[in-house]
Design a protein around this motif. Structure first.
Motif, mmCIF file in Angstrom:
data_model
loop_
_atom_site.group_PDB
_atom_site.id
_atom_site.type_symbol
_atom_site.label_atom_id
_atom_site.label_comp_id
_atom_site.label_asym_id
_atom_site.label_seq_id
_atom_site.Cartn_x
_atom_site.Cartn_y
_atom_site.Cartn_z
ATOM 1 N N ALA A 1 0.814 -1.214 0.000
ATOM 2 C CA ALA A 1 0.000 0.000 0.000
ATOM 3 C C ALA A 1 0.850 1.268 0.000
ATOM 4 N N LEU B 1 -3.409 3.198 -2.249
ATOM 5 C CA LEU B 1 -4.174 1.947 -2.271
ATOM 6 C C LEU B 1 -5.479 2.122 -3.045
ATOM 7 N N LEU C 1 -4.573 -3.286 -5.177
ATOM 8 C CA LEU C 1 -5.595 -4.218 -4.683
ATOM 9 C C LEU C 1 -5.729 -5.449 -5.567
ATOM 10 N N ALA D 1 -12.376 -7.871 -5.645
ATOM 11 C CA ALA D 1 -11.661 -6.650 -6.025
ATOM 12 C C ALA D 1 -12.566 -5.420 -5.973
ATOM 13 N N ALA E 1 -13.193 -4.489 -2.345
ATOM 14 C CA ALA E 1 -11.962 -3.967 -1.760
ATOM 15 C C ALA E 1 -11.680 -2.544 -2.247
ATOM 16 N N ARG E 2 -11.922 -2.300 -3.519
ATOM 17 C CA ARG E 2 -11.692 -0.955 -4.060
ATOM 18 C C ARG E 2 -12.668 0.049 -3.439
ATOM 19 N N ALA F 1 -11.521 0.820 0.004
ATOM 20 C CA ALA F 1 -10.353 1.707 -0.012
ATOM 21 C C ALA F 1 -10.770 3.162 -0.222
#
Length: 133
Positions: free
Chosen positions: A22, A75, A81, A90, A93-94, A97
């Motif tokens: 990150a 990140l 990611l 994904a 997670a994005r 973030a």
């Protein structure tokens, strides 16, 4: 709050390469920075739990949150990611973030509450109360 930062700091030692991913590439020695920030989180988490060190530790947490913000931006904006989570997760997670970026302000505000700037110190009069002579 203290336990949150102690646990987060320990996590830096359990998965240092994930945390290092990150860190923006322009920063030197990412794994060393992960360990350093992990130590800081552990010490500050313990410090904010103790009355004697609460105020400086809370200021330290706020400063640390500001210092790690570039990693959070990296990140969210980069393709880091893609290497850290499976394709299936994904998107989530994005999104997480990106949500983390404004949430950083909430975490800073939480830390600043522990600086005690609004607390009355022993012997100080309450608002509107005249000091004792």
């Amino acid at each position: 709050m203290g336990a949150t930062y102690v646990v987060a700091g320990i996590a830096h030692f359990l998965a240092p390469k994930r945390f290092a991913a990150a860190i923006p590439p322009s920063f030197p020695r990412p794994v060393a920075l992960v360990y350093l920030s992990g130590i800081a989180e552990i010490l500050l988490g313990i410090g904010v739990s103790l009355r004697r060190t609460r105020r400086p530790s809370a200021w330290g947490i706020a400063a640390l949150l500001v210092a790690v913000f570039p990693a959070n931006v990296h990140l969210a904006r980069g393709d880091v990611l893609d290497d850290l989570v499976s394709d299936r997760f994904a998107g989530v997670a994005r999104l997480a973030a990106w949500v983390r970026l404004p949430f950083q302000g909430v975490l800073i505000a939480w830390a600043l509450r522990y600086t005690g700037s609004g607390e009355r110190r022993a012997g100080e009069p309450e608002a509107g109360e005249r000091p004792a002579d």
